[in-house]
Scaffold this motif. Structure first.
Motif: not given
Length: 186
Positions: A35, A39, A54-55, A58, A61-62, A120-121, A123-124
Motif C-alpha cells: 500500500p 500510494t 492507500l490500504h 486499494c 485494485r491498482l 473515498d474516491q 483509487v477510483d
C-alpha cells in the motif's frame, strides 16, 4: 530509480503497465507491491493528493488494473482479440467516477481547473484516469507504435520511435551483448 520506457512519461497507463519489472539475476521488482509503494507511485504521478493513504484493498485494485492493462497491451502487440474481462475492467473504471478536472474559482488564482480527490474516491479516480489513458492510447495513431521490449526477460512495453526496440539503454545493451555472444558461439 528505474528509467521510464519511451512513452511512459506521456501515458500513465503505459507507466502503470510497466510498474512490475523483470531484472536479470534479481527477483521481480514491483513498484506497487505494498500500500505504501502504491500510494507513492500514485502521488509521484499526480494521480493522488500528497496526503493520500492507500490500504491493501486499494493497492490490490491498482495491481489488478495493471494486469488488465497488460492483457490489453499484449493482445494489441500480438494483434489478437483482447480478453473481455480486460475490456470490462477498463470500461468500468472509466465510468465509475468523473475524471475531468472541474472548473473552479478562487480570488487568488482566478478561474482554474482542479481535480477533487475525495478520500473515498482516490483509487477510483486514479483507476479512471489510467483506464481513460489506455483507451485513448489504444485508439490513437500512437497505438501502432506500442511494442513489447525485445530484450528478454524484460516485460515492459514502450512506444517505439524510429528503430528503437528496447525500453531502456540497459535492455538494448543486454540484447546487443547476447547477439554478439551468439555470433561468437557459432
Amino acid at each position: 530509480m528505474i528509467d521510464r520506457a519511451p512513452g511512459a512519461d506521456l501515458h500513465p497507463g503505459l507507466d502503470v503497465a510497466n510498474s512490475r519489472l523483470a531484472i536479470p539475476g534479481q527477483p521481480a521488482l514491483d513498484l506497487l507491491e505494498s500500500p505504501e509503494a502504491a500510494t507513492r507511485w500514485l502521488i509521484d504521478r499526480g494521480l493522488a493528493p500528497a496526503d493520500a493513504v492507500l490500504h491493501e484493498i486499494c493497492a490490490e485494485r491498482l495491481r489488478d488494473m495493471r494486469a488488465r492493462i497488460r492483457e490489453l497491451f499484449e493482445a494489441h502487440v500480438r494483434q489478437t482479440a483482447p480478453p473481455p474481462a480486460a475490456l470490462a475492467a477498463i470500461n468500468a473504471a472509466m465510468t465509475r467516477v468523473p475524471t475531468a478536472a472541474e472548473l473552479r474559482w478562487d480570488p487568488d488564482r482566478g478561474l482554474h481547473r482542479a481535480t477533487p480527490h475525495p478520500t473515498d474516491q482516490v483509487v477510483d479516480r486514479a483507476l479512471g484516469v489510467l483506464a481513460a489513458d489506455v483507451a485513448d492510447l489504444l485508439t490513437s495513431a500512437e497505438a501502432s507504435r506500442l511494442a513489447a521490449c525485445d530484450s528478454p526477460p524484460c516485460v515492459r512495453f514502450l512506444l517505439r520511435g524510429g528503430r528503437r526496440q528496447w525500453c531502456s539503454v540497459r535492455c538494448g545493451d543486454r540484447a546487443r551483448a547476447a547477439r554478439a555472444y551468439a555470433r561468437k558461439s557459432h
